[in-house]
Design an enzyme around this catalytic site. Structure first.
Site, PDB file in Angstrom:
ATOM      1  N   HIS A 142       0.836  -1.199   0.000  1.00 51.33           N
ATOM      2  CA  HIS A 142       0.000   0.000   0.000  1.00 51.33           C
ATOM      3  C   HIS A 142       0.879   1.261   0.000  1.00 51.33           C
ATOM      4  CE1 HIS A 142      -3.386   2.604   1.502  1.00 51.33           C
ATOM      5  NE2 HIS A 142      -2.369   3.252   2.012  1.00 51.33           N
ATOM      6  N   GLU A 143       1.891   1.266   0.846  1.00 56.16           N
ATOM      7  CA  GLU A 143       2.773   2.437   0.933  1.00 56.16           C
ATOM      8  C   GLU A 143       3.570   2.619  -0.357  1.00 56.16           C
ATOM      9  OE1 GLU A 143       2.226   4.466   3.078  1.00 56.16           O
ATOM     10  OE2 GLU A 143       1.042   3.203   4.391  1.00 56.16           O
ATOM     11  N   HIS A 146       1.605   4.296  -3.032  1.00 52.99           N
ATOM     12  CA  HIS A 146       1.583   5.758  -2.940  1.00 52.99           C
ATOM     13  C   HIS A 146       2.796   6.336  -3.669  1.00 52.99           C
ATOM     14  CE1 HIS A 146      -1.854   6.585  -0.544  1.00 52.99           C
ATOM     15  NE2 HIS A 146      -1.436   5.971   0.541  1.00 52.99           N
ATOM     16  N   GLU A 223      -6.327   6.864  -1.055  1.00 55.79           N
ATOM     17  CA  GLU A 223      -6.207   5.723  -0.145  1.00 55.79           C
ATOM     18  C   GLU A 223      -6.845   4.478  -0.760  1.00 55.79           C
ATOM     19  OE1 GLU A 223      -4.449   5.483   2.616  1.00 55.79           O
ATOM     20  OE2 GLU A 223      -3.839   7.532   2.237  1.00 55.79           O
TER      21      GLU A 223
END
Lengths: 301, 187
Positions: A142-143, A146, A223
């Site tokens: 997920h990070e 980004h 997100e």
């Protein structure tokens, strides 16, 4: 679909925002120079806000890491964490980011850095302790998403735009109160002038709020997108879903929690106030966890 | 002046078409380059594995005196994989290599002395990590191939792809049919 697709669409959006920003700046500059003879205050404000944000963009990673009191991690200190990040960056086609550790017991993580070459992924000690490998993989993916999606770039540009809108409204309000727009009262009868004034004041109060809401909505959308990209990278959405569940049910407070960096974290670092009324939803930096988990479970791999 | 109008429209149409041609062509070139880049990522990881194997065989030799064929097979599979020319050949050879390594580590369970060797454990860990990295780079490559192939096959890009000889690329070692399909996302 790879991260390349997302990246180019995000970069396109960033340019769109830049374009919009320029149009608004020129438009407002023109309007102000019509009202006043001397628009130099406005130019100063514009230059100042742009400069501030450029600096913020350039040094954001260092500032954020300092604020969270993060320390760099070497391969030998946490080989498993290191290998997970290494493998995920290969799968995402990204250069290896720097890894930082935060001495906090709350399980959480964030990514920063102005581009993939200067990317940083930071995790708390609590995250490493409380999650198993597949959950950790989901969170780190997920990070990294980004980073790959260039979310930092987009959000910085949005911050510039939002900041600018608030400065303009602020200036209008001040000038309205101190009679700077007085020239108008002399000509027209009082009624039109008053209506115009009221509309102007209402707009200057509402515009910054609207701009902020747009910023928050975009932050929430990013997100969701990072969640999806994470599922794409690990091909195992359940990992992140179960990590989010664990993180949301964990009530450990964070000492370094801060309003300005709240939107960076995997989940809102301010815990405890769990009510999701429509008002709170509107002002949240993150979508409600239940909804994120629901959407993750809808993804079929 | 109807004449002038018509030429204006024609010029505009030609410009738009030319612009679209250039953009699409560049897009295809870029994606083909992404595929090539992703392939070299796989290559890096495969080379890393080739480099680790001689050390492993050297370490194992002293212990597995009774089961020579096991590590001889590994060496053989490595040579074959390194010599493979096409992607198809490479894929087959790499799969055999992975299989022989698996056998070797399974057999090593019978040698407590070997299991206690720090060097061996290091190599085992590193090979396992390399295996994961091969999987990761493979996934990245296949994702890129899928994007590129979709572009090459769908209208209207396929017109340009056909004219300028952009061909579909091969996938590398898909485990399941599901990987061939794009991921389903609901927003």
């Amino acid at each position: 679909m790879t991260l390349y697709t997302q990246k180019s669409s995000n970069i396109r959006k960033t340019w769109l925002f830049f374009g919009l920003f320029l149009i608004i700046v020129i438009g407002i500059g023109w309007a102000f120079s019509r009202i006043y003879a001397n628009p130099s205050i406005l130019y100063f404000a514009v230059i100042f806000s742009v400069l501030m944000n450029v600096i913020a963009y350039w040094y954001s990673d260092k500032i954020v890491l300092k604020m969270a009191r993060a320390i760099p991690v070497e391969h030998k200190n946490a080989p498993e964490l290191y290998h997970i990040v290494e493998n995920l960056s290969i799968a995402a086609g990204l250069p290896m980011p720097k890894i930082y550790l935060i001495r906090e017991k709350q399980p959480n993580a964030f990514a920063t850095g102005r581009n993939p070459k200067h990317a940083v992924v930071a995790v708390t000690e609590g995250l490493l302790e409380k999650l198993d490998r597949s959950e950790l993989e989901g969170v780190l993916a997920h990070e990294l998403s980004h980073v790959g999606n260039r979310d930092m770039l987009l959000s910085t540009v949005i911050v510039v735009l939002v900041g600018f809108v608030s400065i303009i409204s602020d200036m209008f309000l001040r000038s309205a109160f101190w009679g700077g727009l007085g020239r108008r009262d002399d000509r027209e009868d009082g009624q039109t002038g008053a209506i115009l004034m009221i509309v102007g004041i209402a707009l200057s109060i509402l515009a910054p709020i609207a701009a902020m809401l747009i910023q928050l909505a975009i932050s929430r959308k990013r997100e969701f997108l990072a969640d999806t990209s994470s599922a794409l990278l690990t091909r195992y959405p359940e990992g992140l879903a179960s990590a989010l569940k664990k993180i949301s049910s964990d009530a450990t407070p964070m000492r370094a929690a801060n309003n300005t960096t709240a939107h960076l974290w995997l989940d809102d670092p301010f815990k405890g106030r769990k009510k999701t009324s429509w008002l709170r939803k509107l002002f949240a930096t993150h979508p409600p966890i239940e909804e994120r988990i629901k959407r993750l479970r809808e993804i079929s791999v | 002046m109807p004449n002038l109008n018509l030429t204006n429209i024609l010029v505009a149409v030609v410009i738009v078409i030319a612009l679209w041609l250039v953009l699409t062509f560049n897009g295809l070139i870029r994606q083909r380059y992404h595929v090539k880049e992703a392939w070299s990522d796989i290559d890096v990881q495969l080379k890393r594995r080739y480099d680790l194997i001689p050390n492993l065989v050297e370490t194992v030799k002293g212990y597995m005196t009774h089961e020579k064929t096991v590590f001889e097979k590994v060496t053989e599979a490595r040579t074959k994989a390194m010599g493979a020319n096409t992607k198809e050949e490479k894929l087959g050879a790499e799969n055999i290599l992975s299989g022989t390594l698996k056998t070797l580590f399974a057999v090593s369970e019978n040698y407590p002395d070997l299991k206690a060797n720090a060097n061996f454990l290091d190599l085992q860990r590193e090979l396992a990590d390399t295996e994961n990295k091969i999987q990761a780079s493979r996934r990245f490559y296949n994702g890129n191939v899928m994007d590129y192939n979709t572009k090459v096959a769908t209208f209207p890009t396929n017109l340009i792809a056909g004219t300028f000889g952009f061909k579909k690329e091969e996938f590398f070692g898909l485990e399941t049919e599901a990987e061939r399909e794009p991921i389903q996302v609901k927003f």
